[in-house]
Write a protein that holds these residues in place. Structure first.
Motif, PDB file in Angstrom:
ATOM      1  N   ASN A 609     -34.247  26.266 -49.069  1.00 37.24           N
ATOM      2  CA  ASN A 609     -34.682  24.890 -48.815  1.00 37.24           C
ATOM      3  C   ASN A 609     -35.388  24.293 -50.027  1.00 37.24           C
ATOM      4  O   ASN A 609     -35.248  23.099 -50.338  1.00 37.24           O
ATOM      5  N   ASP A 610     -36.133  25.136 -50.730  1.00 35.44           N
ATOM      6  CA  ASP A 610     -36.767  24.665 -51.976  1.00 35.44           C
ATOM      7  C   ASP A 610     -35.705  24.258 -52.993  1.00 35.44           C
ATOM      8  O   ASP A 610     -35.867  23.250 -53.706  1.00 35.44           O
ATOM      9  N   TRP A 611     -34.619  25.025 -53.048  1.00 28.01           N
ATOM     10  CA  TRP A 611     -33.545  24.694 -53.987  1.00 28.01           C
ATOM     11  C   TRP A 611     -32.853  23.391 -53.578  1.00 28.01           C
ATOM     12  O   TRP A 611     -32.442  22.598 -54.436  1.00 28.01           O
ATOM     13  N   ILE A 612     -32.731  23.193 -52.246  1.00 29.37           N
ATOM     14  CA  ILE A 612     -32.102  21.955 -51.766  1.00 29.37           C
ATOM     15  C   ILE A 612     -32.931  20.750 -52.225  1.00 29.37           C
ATOM     16  O   ILE A 612     -32.392  19.741 -52.723  1.00 29.37           O
ATOM     17  N   LYS A 613     -34.259  20.869 -52.073  1.00 32.11           N
ATOM     18  CA  LYS A 613     -35.139  19.774 -52.513  1.00 32.11           C
ATOM     19  C   LYS A 613     -35.039  19.581 -54.030  1.00 32.11           C
ATOM     20  O   LYS A 613     -35.031  18.454 -54.537  1.00 32.11           O
ATOM     21  N   GLU A 614     -34.923  20.709 -54.746  1.00 32.78           N
ATOM     22  CA  GLU A 614     -34.794  20.649 -56.211  1.00 32.78           C
ATOM     23  C   GLU A 614     -33.525  19.907 -56.618  1.00 32.78           C
ATOM     24  O   GLU A 614     -33.471  19.244 -57.664  1.00 32.78           O
ATOM     25  N   CYS A 615     -32.485  20.034 -55.759  1.00 27.28           N
ATOM     26  CA  CYS A 615     -31.204  19.372 -56.045  1.00 27.28           C
ATOM     27  C   CYS A 615     -31.159  17.948 -55.493  1.00 27.28           C
ATOM     28  O   CYS A 615     -30.129  17.262 -55.590  1.00 27.28           O
ATOM     29  N   GLY A 616     -32.264  17.502 -54.889  1.00 22.97           N
ATOM     30  CA  GLY A 616     -32.319  16.135 -54.379  1.00 22.97           C
ATOM     31  C   GLY A 616     -31.873  15.990 -52.952  1.00 22.97           C
ATOM     32  O   GLY A 616     -31.654  14.871 -52.468  1.00 22.97           O
ATOM     33  N   GLY A 617     -31.742  17.092 -52.221  1.00 19.65           N
ATOM     34  CA  GLY A 617     -31.315  17.055 -50.831  1.00 19.65           C
ATOM     35  C   GLY A 617     -32.478  17.136 -49.868  1.00 19.65           C
ATOM     36  O   GLY A 617     -33.636  17.307 -50.263  1.00 19.65           O
ATOM     37  N   GLN A 618     -32.138  17.020 -48.558  1.00 23.62           N
ATOM     38  CA  GLN A 618     -33.144  17.116 -47.514  1.00 23.62           C
ATOM     39  C   GLN A 618     -33.185  18.531 -46.955  1.00 23.62           C
ATOM     40  O   GLN A 618     -32.147  19.138 -46.707  1.00 23.62           O
ATOM     41  N   PRO A 619     -34.405  19.076 -46.720  1.00 27.14           N
ATOM     42  CA  PRO A 619     -34.516  20.436 -46.162  1.00 27.14           C
ATOM     43  C   PRO A 619     -33.800  20.547 -44.810  1.00 27.14           C
ATOM     44  O   PRO A 619     -33.650  19.566 -44.085  1.00 27.14           O
ATOM     45  N   VAL A 620     -33.350  21.748 -44.514  1.00 28.78           N
ATOM     46  CA  VAL A 620     -32.579  22.018 -43.293  1.00 28.78           C
ATOM     47  C   VAL A 620     -33.370  22.969 -42.411  1.00 28.78           C
ATOM     48  O   VAL A 620     -33.939  23.953 -42.906  1.00 28.78           O
ATOM     49  N   SER A 621     -33.402  22.679 -41.116  1.00 27.86           N
ATOM     50  CA  SER A 621     -34.089  23.582 -40.182  1.00 27.86           C
ATOM     51  C   SER A 621     -33.229  24.803 -39.941  1.00 27.86           C
ATOM     52  O   SER A 621     -32.013  24.677 -39.691  1.00 27.86           O
ATOM     53  N   PRO A 622     -33.815  25.997 -39.998  1.00 30.35           N
ATOM     54  CA  PRO A 622     -33.019  27.217 -39.756  1.00 30.35           C
ATOM     55  C   PRO A 622     -32.568  27.299 -38.306  1.00 30.35           C
ATOM     56  O   PRO A 622     -33.228  26.779 -37.402  1.00 30.35           O
TER      57      PRO A 622
END
Length: 625
Positions: A609-622
């Motif tokens: 999820n941290d990588w998703i935010k780093e790529c400009g995306g929204q975090p995903v609930s597991p």
């Protein structure tokens, strides 16, 4: 009375001769047609036997000849022997002809009519003496009856009339044998049975009785079978269907004891035609025989084994034994869809048979239908809570799903059921390896090696542990050993051996990646792919090798192939996400890959999820289960 008998004999002979003589035709130049049987052909003439007499015709007077091509040489010789009243010779020729002709019905009719001729002729000449012999036999005056029959034989005008008298003599000897058997004197009974058989080739009662005596000693089984079969053949329609079935069963049982299963099946099929009611287990025995034949056939002969097992199912579509055997055959040959069809059919027949749900679950595991597999294993354990393999299999299910503690709990239950088997120890070793507890993993592997130091799967797992411990030399030694051993065995048609070789090659390839030798690693991964072209894990590892060599396009293609082959494996999406994110710097493409990883239950969801935010995306609930 004598005249009447003579008239009947002549009438029968005339009818018999007419039935076979008009087979050939000679067309004369004057247009006349002569029908009969051509007996002799010479350079200038042809001899033909008509219903009235034999005629010699000059070839110069013949326009054309039409021959009956149906009759065999032996049948023609038999016809000639009848003309000469050599009835015994004729019968011998006709019996030989039975093996040569398709027209058996016509030939058997000739034989029956010829036997009637003999009987009528003998009855005409010796009717009173034969009746006296019958009376003596009824009174059990065997010596008197035998003496009288031998007198008749001595006074016969020619040997060709001896058969009816010899048949009576054979029956007399059989009756004497019965008397001796009733007094438990098998040796004397055996002596007279042999006399009966020597006297007449139609002494079926004697042959069947001598077969019963021989069958009491397994050493004589071959002779017993020979006499049973010749007795049944000689009996013809004189035995009831029930009696015929009874003797075929005796022959079948001997063949079963000798492991001659195809011969046994042939006998059982006669029983199904004759009297299946008296022998209700006949189909079951046929099924068992086909299953034994399949088991005896080399594993490499897939088609022959399938043929036997399919025949078993066709013999009795309600047989759970036949269906189970076919289902397992498909399973061990990796014909998973066919296997599932058979297991499902079995469940519809009887869902309480142990083992069915376990193997159905194993099929689902191979198809990566994990929830279906779990459901089947749980059904198996409901029937048999101590089913070792089912406990291990549900442990494998939890291990694959990352639920290592639950996996360990089931492996421990299995271990308590049977401490001698390996599967639970291997499962425990794999689970502890995943939990990064190498000591416990090694302890369980040692329990395997204690009784089987050469266990291949344990050797591969041991190599993986050494690889994790950075003992690369020892790891390579073990992987090389496994690859070499499996290739030397030359049995890679066996799915289990092939799977182990693929795992060893991929493990060795991963080791080469660690040692920064991606080209060598790629060779191992490609070789593994050669043995199983649709194995997603090999494409995943190939992608990693290409990534390490900066062949990013090739890496991308192979990650996608892995995803297509196994779309529910989260690490394949993680691998491609990392490639887009860190190597190719295409962060927008990385986000959906990372998202899919989390949606599929990937364990490192916080980091991803941290990588998703780093790529400009929204975090995903597991996903929670």
């Amino acid at each position: 009375m004598i005249f009447k008998r003579l008239f009947l004999s002549l009438l029968l002979f005339s009818t018999f001769m007419t039935s076979f003589l008009f087979a050939d035709s000679i067309i004369m130049k004057n247009g006349k047609k002569i029908e009969g049987r051509i007996l002799k052909e010479e350079e200038n003439s042809i001899t033909i036997m008509t219903a009235a007499t034999s005629i010699v015709i000059a070839r110069a007077n013949i326009e054309s000849i039409e021959r009956d091509q149906v009759l065999s040489p032996n049948e023609i010789q038999g016809d000639i022997a009848v003309e000469d009243k050599r009835y015994n010779d004729a019968l011998s020729y006709y019996q030989a002809a039975l093996n040569e002709t398709q027209n058996k019905e016509s030939l058997q009719k000739k034989i029956a009519e010829l036997q009637k001729i003999q009987e009528e002729e003998v009855s005409r000449r010796f009717g009173q003496q034969l009746k006296q012999a019958d009376r003596l036999l009824e009174m059990k005056d065997f010596d008197g009856a035998e003496s009288l029959l031998k007198q008749i034989l001595d006074t016969l005008p020619n040997e060709s009339l001896a058969k009816p008298v010899k048949d009576k003599l054979a029956h007399l000897y059989y009756c004497r044998a019965l008397e001796y058997q009733n007094t438990v004197d098998d040796a004397k009974a055996f002596e007279f049975l042999k006399k009966s058989i020597a006297a007449s080739d139609k002494a079926y009662e004697a042959r069947l009785m001598i077969a019963d005596i021989l069958a009491n000693n397994p050493k004589n089984n071959d002779q017993a079978v020979e006499n049973y079969l010749s007795g049944l053949e000689a009996a013809g329609d004189k035995l009831s269907k029930s009696d015929k079935a009874r003797y075929h069963r005796k022959v079948a049982v001997i063949f079963e004891q000798q492991h001659k299963y195809m011969e046994a099946i042939e006998q059982h099929k006669f029983i199904l035609e004759l009297d299946p009611v008296s022998f209700p287990d006949t189909k079951e025995r046929i099924v068992t025989a086909y299953c034994y034949l399949a088991a005896q056939t080399p594993p490499s002969d897939y088609n022959k084994r399938l043929e036997y097992l399919t025949a078993a199912v066709e013999t009795d579509t309600y047989s759970t034994t036949a269906r189970y055997s076919l289902a397992y055959f498909y399973y061990e040959n990796n014909k998973i869809e066919d296997s599932i069809n058979q297991w499902t059919h079995l469940i519809n027949m009887n869902a309480r048979i142990t083992g069915i749900h376990y193997y159905l679950g194993m099929c689902y595991l191979k198809q990566k239908k994990y929830e279906n597999a779990k459901d089947s294993f749980e059904r198996e354990l409901a029937l048999d809570p101590n089913n070792y393999d089912a406990l291990c299999a549900i442990g494998d299910y939890y291990l694959t799903g990352g639920k290592y503690e639950q996996a360990i709990a089931n492996y421990e239950k299995a271990k308590n059921v049977s401490i001698e088997k390996y599967r639970a120890y291997l499962g425990l070793a794999r689970a502890y390896k995943k939990l990064e507890q190498p000591q416990q993993a090694r302890e369980n592997l040692d329990l395997v090696f204690k009784t089987n130091p050469e266990h291949i799967e344990a050797t591969i797992l041991s190599g993986a542990l050494y690889k994790d411990d950075k003992d690369h030399k020892k790891a390579r030694e073990l992987f090389d050993n496994v690859v070499s051993r499996l290739k030397e065995k030359g049995q890679l048609e066996d799915p289990e051996s092939k799977d182990l070789l693929i795992e060893a090659l991929n493990q060795r390839g991963e080791l080469n990646l660690i040692l920064d030798s991606p080209r060598i690693a790629l060779a191992d991964f490609n070789e593994a792919l050669k043995y199983q072209p649709d194995f997603a894990e090999s494409f995943y590892l190939i992608a990693q090798a290409h990534s390490k060599m900066s062949n990013f396009k090739e890496a991308e293609e192979n990650y996608i192939k892995a995803q297509m082959l196994d779309p529910k494996n989260p690490k394949y999406y993680l691998g491609l996400g990392i490639l887009y994110h860190t190597k190719m710097k295409e962060t927008q493409k990385a986000v959906p890959q990372y998202t899919k990883y989390i949606e599929l239950g990937g364990e490192d969801f916080e980091k991803v999820n941290d990588w998703i935010k780093e790529c400009g995306g929204q975090p995903v609930s597991p996903i929670t289960h």
